[in-house]
Scaffold this motif. Sequence first.
Motif, PDB file in Angstrom:
ATOM      1  N   MET A   1       0.848  -1.197   0.000  1.00 39.29           N
ATOM      2  CA  MET A   1       0.000   0.000   0.000  1.00 39.29           C
ATOM      3  C   MET A   1       0.880   1.242   0.000  1.00 39.29           C
ATOM      4  N   ARG A   2       0.614   2.152  -0.903  1.00 42.24           N
ATOM      5  CA  ARG A   2       1.441   3.338  -1.049  1.00 42.24           C
ATOM      6  C   ARG A   2       1.221   4.296   0.111  1.00 42.24           C
ATOM      7  N   ALA A   3       2.334   4.798   0.689  1.00 41.25           N
ATOM      8  CA  ALA A   3       2.226   5.775   1.761  1.00 41.25           C
ATOM      9  C   ALA A   3       1.633   7.068   1.218  1.00 41.25           C
ATOM     10  N   SER A   4       0.884   7.803   2.070  1.00 40.96           N
ATOM     11  CA  SER A   4       0.263   9.043   1.615  1.00 40.96           C
ATOM     12  C   SER A   4       1.309  10.091   1.260  1.00 40.96           C
ATOM     13  N   ILE A   5       2.433  10.090   1.975  1.00 43.74           N
ATOM     14  CA  ILE A   5       3.551  10.982   1.672  1.00 43.74           C
ATOM     15  C   ILE A   5       4.785  10.115   1.503  1.00 43.74           C
ATOM     16  N   GLU A   6       5.586  10.419   0.506  1.00 46.04           N
ATOM     17  CA  GLU A   6       6.816   9.666   0.291  1.00 46.04           C
ATOM     18  C   GLU A   6       8.005  10.612   0.255  1.00 46.04           C
ATOM     19  N   VAL A   7       9.168  10.066   0.559  1.00 46.01           N
ATOM     20  CA  VAL A   7      10.393  10.856   0.502  1.00 46.01           C
ATOM     21  C   VAL A   7      10.557  11.460  -0.893  1.00 46.01           C
ATOM     22  N   ALA A   8      10.167  10.703  -1.915  1.00 43.22           N
ATOM     23  CA  ALA A   8      10.289  11.205  -3.288  1.00 43.22           C
ATOM     24  C   ALA A   8       9.460  12.468  -3.508  1.00 43.22           C
ATOM     25  N   ASP A   9       8.284  12.572  -2.870  1.00 41.93           N
ATOM     26  CA  ASP A   9       7.451  13.767  -3.014  1.00 41.93           C
ATOM     27  C   ASP A   9       8.185  15.011  -2.520  1.00 41.93           C
ATOM     28  N   ILE A  10       8.914  14.864  -1.425  1.00 45.78           N
ATOM     29  CA  ILE A  10       9.656  15.994  -0.848  1.00 45.78           C
ATOM     30  C   ILE A  10      10.808  16.382  -1.761  1.00 45.78           C
ATOM     31  N   PHE A  11      11.513  15.396  -2.294  1.00 46.25           N
ATOM     32  CA  PHE A  11      12.629  15.683  -3.189  1.00 46.25           C
ATOM     33  C   PHE A  11      12.148  16.343  -4.485  1.00 46.25           C
ATOM     34  N   ARG A  12      11.020  15.896  -5.008  1.00 46.36           N
ATOM     35  CA  ARG A  12      10.524  16.488  -6.240  1.00 46.36           C
ATOM     36  C   ARG A  12      10.085  17.934  -6.030  1.00 46.36           C
ATOM     37  N   ALA A  13       9.483  18.203  -4.863  1.00 46.06           N
ATOM     38  CA  ALA A  13       8.978  19.547  -4.598  1.00 46.06           C
ATOM     39  C   ALA A  13      10.085  20.530  -4.223  1.00 46.06           C
ATOM     40  N   ALA A  14      10.995  20.095  -3.365  1.00 53.57           N
ATOM     41  CA  ALA A  14      12.003  21.013  -2.825  1.00 53.57           C
ATOM     42  C   ALA A  14      13.399  20.786  -3.386  1.00 53.57           C
ATOM     43  N   GLY A  15      13.613  19.681  -4.124  1.00 56.25           N
ATOM     44  CA  GLY A  15      14.943  19.371  -4.629  1.00 56.25           C
ATOM     45  C   GLY A  15      15.528  20.412  -5.567  1.00 56.25           C
ATOM     46  N   PRO A  16      14.764  20.927  -6.563  1.00 55.78           N
ATOM     47  CA  PRO A  16      15.336  21.917  -7.485  1.00 55.78           C
ATOM     48  C   PRO A  16      15.856  23.165  -6.772  1.00 55.78           C
ATOM     49  N   ALA A  17      15.089  23.700  -5.822  1.00 57.05           N
ATOM     50  CA  ALA A  17      15.534  24.882  -5.079  1.00 57.05           C
ATOM     51  C   ALA A  17      16.750  24.558  -4.217  1.00 57.05           C
ATOM     52  N   TYR A  18      16.775  23.338  -3.675  1.00 59.11           N
ATOM     53  CA  TYR A  18      17.909  22.938  -2.835  1.00 59.11           C
ATOM     54  C   TYR A  18      19.189  22.864  -3.671  1.00 59.11           C
ATOM     55  N   ARG A  19      19.096  22.349  -4.887  1.00 53.19           N
ATOM     56  CA  ARG A  19      20.275  22.283  -5.766  1.00 53.19           C
ATOM     57  C   ARG A  19      20.825  23.672  -6.045  1.00 53.19           C
ATOM     58  N   VAL A  20      19.933  24.617  -6.286  1.00 52.71           N
ATOM     59  CA  VAL A  20      20.368  25.988  -6.576  1.00 52.71           C
ATOM     60  C   VAL A  20      21.031  26.604  -5.351  1.00 52.71           C
ATOM     61  N   ALA A  21      20.405  26.424  -4.180  1.00 55.36           N
ATOM     62  CA  ALA A  21      20.938  27.019  -2.956  1.00 55.36           C
ATOM     63  C   ALA A  21      22.277  26.414  -2.555  1.00 55.36           C
ATOM     64  N   ARG A  22      22.481  25.126  -2.881  1.00 55.22           N
ATOM     65  CA  ARG A  22      23.702  24.433  -2.473  1.00 55.22           C
ATOM     66  C   ARG A  22      24.646  24.175  -3.640  1.00 55.22           C
ATOM     67  N   ALA A  23      24.489  24.927  -4.707  1.00 50.66           N
ATOM     68  CA  ALA A  23      25.343  24.739  -5.889  1.00 50.66           C
ATOM     69  C   ALA A  23      26.815  24.830  -5.512  1.00 50.66           C
ATOM     70  N   GLY A  24      27.582  23.846  -5.946  1.00 48.72           N
ATOM     71  CA  GLY A  24      29.001  23.800  -5.627  1.00 48.72           C
ATOM     72  C   GLY A  24      29.327  23.135  -4.318  1.00 48.72           C
ATOM     73  N   HIS A  25      28.300  22.799  -3.515  1.00 46.71           N
ATOM     74  CA  HIS A  25      28.530  22.167  -2.213  1.00 46.71           C
ATOM     75  C   HIS A  25      27.981  20.747  -2.150  1.00 46.71           C
ATOM     76  N   LEU A  26      27.375  20.283  -3.228  1.00 42.36           N
ATOM     77  CA  LEU A  26      26.846  18.923  -3.272  1.00 42.36           C
ATOM     78  C   LEU A  26      27.789  18.033  -4.066  1.00 42.36           C
ATOM     79  N   SER A  27      28.044  16.853  -3.547  1.00 39.87           N
ATOM     80  CA  SER A  27      28.914  15.914  -4.262  1.00 39.87           C
ATOM     81  C   SER A  27      28.151  15.278  -5.414  1.00 39.87           C
ATOM     82  N   LEU A  28      28.895  14.696  -6.341  1.00 43.16           N
ATOM     83  CA  LEU A  28      28.268  13.999  -7.459  1.00 43.16           C
ATOM     84  C   LEU A  28      27.408  12.843  -6.961  1.00 43.16           C
ATOM     85  N   ASP A  29      27.865  12.139  -5.927  1.00 43.85           N
ATOM     86  CA  ASP A  29      27.082  11.036  -5.361  1.00 43.85           C
ATOM     87  C   ASP A  29      25.750  11.540  -4.817  1.00 43.85           C
TER      88      ASP A  29
END
Length: 397
Positions: A1-29
């Motif tokens: 049964m699918r959870a009502s909220i998933e970790v993927a939902d958070i990454f899809r919603a907030a991930g793009p802004a997080y990449r911009v804010a942390r540009a140059g500080h995130l590893s390739l992994d």
Amino acid sequence: MRASIEVADIFRAAGPAYRVARAGHLSLDQLKVMSAIEHCRTAVMGGHVEACTDCGHWRVTYNSCRNRHCPRCQGAAARTWLAEREADLLPVGYFHVVFTLPAEVADIAWQNKAAVYGLLFQAASGTMTTIAADPKHLGARIGITAVLHTWGSAMTHHPHIHMIVPGGGLSLDGQRWISSRPTFLLPVRVLGKLFRRLFLTRLMALHEAGRLAFHGSLTHLADRRTFLRHLAPVRKKRWVVYAKPPFAGPETVLAYLSRYTHRVAISSSRLLRFDQTGVTFRYKDYRRGGADRQQVMTLAATEFIRHFLLHVLPKGFHRIRHYGLLAGATRKAHLERARELLGAVPPVTTAEPVEPDDARPPCPCCGGRMLVIETFERWRQPRAPPHHPASTRTTTS
């Protein structure tokens, strides 16, 4: 049964802004893990279309990313791994032992994951095999399955090793099986002292060999004298090794392993809410007892992602390792010898694994058999399946 909220939902919603804010500080992994979680079981990964042979109902199934940090992909991986490990179980009691790094060393580990996590495995396994082989204690060669966890329940950085250890081992000459006491394996204070000595000695060797890097607030530790002063209080501190009571039987060992071996920093089942205020999730506060142990925490979405990414392991780093009787190519011979000495019947194995005729879930409408009628590549959407009067619904699993 699918959870009502998933970790993927958070990454899809907030991930793009997080990449911009942390540009140059995130590893390739870390960037790869973010991408894998966001795209898991979407059209980006490709997939196939299934149709029911009875009623014509069809559904689209997208492929999994299979990244070891993705919460959605660990169930199947854990089941496969457990099926392989089940044949390794011996008819003896099993103990659960935990080795934890002090906070002062954990900070160094976070900036040197491959080197220090590897050292944690070496020191913990070396401690167990050395003390177990000592005639004053057990006087035997033991087997160990070790699993690295780098998080606490609140996703803080808390590196520690979980070990599953059979209650006994082969005598040093291989002629006897030496059993531990039913409720006692090895003295934890002795383990803690040797673990501290082995770890700190090898950590200093890494520092002197120039294999440790220091950044930000830890830059000053690059100096040898400063590094020694930093470790001075840790040398006097008691390093706690925790030994839990033995498992009730082989079934409980497998149940434990199924929960721990392929666990990630947080599962979607612990998520309670995701809105403008942030991400709310359950966690355990082990400093409390009883009902107060279960607590709730809210983090901003970007802070939630930061905490999650703290636990991304370096590419190729093995977080499940086997030692002693369970190590490498000698495991099969050691287990056969142990069963012979214990008078145990070897597990029944088939020459080839038996695959089910059809592993796909049945039709949700009529329970009929689902067949693949189309596959599609990554980044492509499927063509619309042929119209069938009985059903035209589509689902994504």
